[in-house]
Write a protein that holds these residues in place. Sequence first.
Motif, PDB file in Angstrom:
ATOM      1  N   THR A 163       0.896  -1.284   0.114  1.00 13.10           N
ATOM      2  CA  THR A 163      -0.061  -0.049   0.101  1.00 13.10           C
ATOM      3  C   THR A 163       0.736   1.361   0.035  1.00 13.10           C
ATOM      4  OG1 THR A 163      -1.639  -1.370   1.206  1.00 13.10           O
ATOM      5  CG2 THR A 163      -1.913   1.159   1.261  1.00 13.10           C
ATOM      6  N   VAL A 164       0.697   2.109  -1.069  1.00 15.35           N
ATOM      7  CA  VAL A 164       1.346   3.320  -1.208  1.00 15.35           C
ATOM      8  C   VAL A 164       0.407   4.412  -0.812  1.00 15.35           C
ATOM      9  CG1 VAL A 164       2.812   4.676  -2.662  1.00 15.35           C
ATOM     10  CG2 VAL A 164       2.868   2.351  -3.140  1.00 15.35           C
ATOM     11  N   PHE A 165       0.734   5.501   0.007  1.00 15.54           N
ATOM     12  CA  PHE A 165       0.124   6.610   0.303  1.00 15.54           C
ATOM     13  C   PHE A 165       0.637   7.965  -0.388  1.00 15.54           C
ATOM     14  CE2 PHE A 165      -0.267  10.643   2.668  1.00 15.54           C
ATOM     15  CZ  PHE A 165      -1.548  10.750   2.811  1.00 15.54           C
ATOM     16  N   ASP A 175       2.579   1.183   3.232  1.00 18.63           N
ATOM     17  CA  ASP A 175       4.011   0.754   3.289  1.00 18.63           C
ATOM     18  C   ASP A 175       4.917   1.702   2.690  1.00 18.63           C
ATOM     19  OD1 ASP A 175       3.632  -2.603   3.696  1.00 18.63           O
ATOM     20  OD2 ASP A 175       2.229  -1.949   2.209  1.00 18.63           O
ATOM     21  N   ALA A 176       4.410   2.573   2.103  1.00 22.29           N
ATOM     22  CA  ALA A 176       5.435   3.888   1.543  1.00 22.29           C
ATOM     23  C   ALA A 176       4.591   4.735   1.357  1.00 22.29           C
ATOM     24  CB  ALA A 176       6.119   3.257   0.372  1.00 22.29           C
ATOM     25  N   ALA A 177       5.082   5.972   1.167  1.00 25.05           N
ATOM     26  CA  ALA A 177       4.334   7.419   0.906  1.00 25.05           C
ATOM     27  C   ALA A 177       5.061   8.003  -0.403  1.00 25.05           C
ATOM     28  CB  ALA A 177       4.167   8.141   1.920  1.00 25.05           C
ATOM     29  N   VAL A 178       4.476   8.647  -1.264  1.00 27.44           N
ATOM     30  CA  VAL A 178       4.918   9.304  -2.354  1.00 27.44           C
ATOM     31  C   VAL A 178       4.490  10.500  -2.571  1.00 27.44           C
ATOM     32  CG1 VAL A 178       5.249   9.092  -5.022  1.00 27.44           C
ATOM     33  CG2 VAL A 178       5.296   7.218  -3.789  1.00 27.44           C
ATOM     34  N   PHE A 179       5.375  11.667  -2.781  1.00 25.95           N
ATOM     35  CA  PHE A 179       5.166  12.842  -3.016  1.00 25.95           C
ATOM     36  C   PHE A 179       6.060  13.499  -3.980  1.00 25.95           C
ATOM     37  CE2 PHE A 179       4.409  12.005   1.126  1.00 25.95           C
ATOM     38  CZ  PHE A 179       3.018  12.571   1.512  1.00 25.95           C
TER      39      PHE A 179
END
Length: 442
Positions: A219-221, A319-323
């Motif tokens: 899951t990526v936020f 599991d991770a985050a992206v900006f």
Amino acid sequence: MVLRTSATLPRWALFVCRCTNGRPPSRNSIMSVDSSPSDTPAQRLSHIGLAWELTSVTGWGVYGTNVLRQLAVGGGPAPVLLKQPARFTPDPLDAVIFAPLLAQQQQLFAMVSQGGRVTPANLDFPVLKTLFPGFKTITAGRVFFGKPDIGVIFFENTRITPEEVSASRAYARIVAGSTWNRDVLRAHGVQGVELVLQGIDPVLFHPMPRRPFRSGTFTVFSGGKLEARKGQDIVLAAFRRFHARHPDSVLVTAWQNAWPEKTHDVAHSGLVQGVPETRADGTLDIGRWAVTNGLPAGSVLDMGWVAHKDMPRVLAACDAAVFASRNESGTNLPAMECMAMGLPTVVSANTGHLDLIGTVHEAPRVFALRDQRPVRHAPAGWGTDGWGASSVEELESVLERLYTDRDEARARGRRAAEFMCTLTWSGQVKALVDVVAGAIHP
């Protein structure tokens, strides 16, 4: 003249002065506050006004809420709220802390709006004012004038006119929210610029056990209001490629925008088709938009409007985050909060994000998107010095690395959380108070 107040009003109300003809009263009409000698300038401050709209769903609102909380409980200058909050849902304890401050705000507003007409007034203590393009402030900032006024600014447009530089002189200090913002202002000749980064609340945002919403998913936020500047088109395009190889992946988004009409530029890059439809309740249908852009139903889950206090639960499922922002005027508060939770975080290497990335001499704490290309579709007339468009291919590659090398991802997450311990709201608000004190007692 000085307003006469009842004994039930707080002491600061005694220092409100009325003015006439819509102009601030002269400085010699303001009463002085007697103060005992103190060791530091900050200790000489009795009050700080906040011409700042508190909300629970925007970066500005969360910033103001934390400033108010830290001032209220920190034992330093007492806060005076000058603007009624909107879309504000404090937790039960904050509601108790804020109740007398909200009541004071109503009393003060009543004092300057007698007879149905709002009359500008001077206050006998400094006032922090949120600044927008042209160094303009919100309505409360045009009603209440501090001794002195201190501006707090986050801006994206690097084209600053001589007229705007002149307008900036109305503020004794201007607090910039990123090194990039500070440097742009100073390069244009704006005086009195100080750097104070935002902070995180370690009570809410700290490493915690993961609580997946569905077993067996990666899951990526991704957060931030939907617009081209925030780079959601880049994220969606890269995730579409990544998901084709890893159907167990899910993108969880907090991409709502209170101004849906401002989302249309997100399609200008050609990386995505169209923009989300606006539902009857005013929210954006992000899930359907993702399907239109080639992603299976259910692979993109938008959380809608998430109150700030509820965000840790959302992030704990990821599991991770992206900006992949093309520009961040500040340091991107949602990215900071992801880092504080130890979540492996990907950020574009431009503008305000550079304060989070660190130097080449430090062990990496985030995954930085270094391939930054010129921005082709900026608003007409804007300067875009320092902006950058991240590469879809590089982001896809980083997602693959996060998926396959969980040990390295966790290691960077741990270092990110350690770094964020140096940027708590208590420390950052203290730095803000020091700037205010320095404007009064240089």
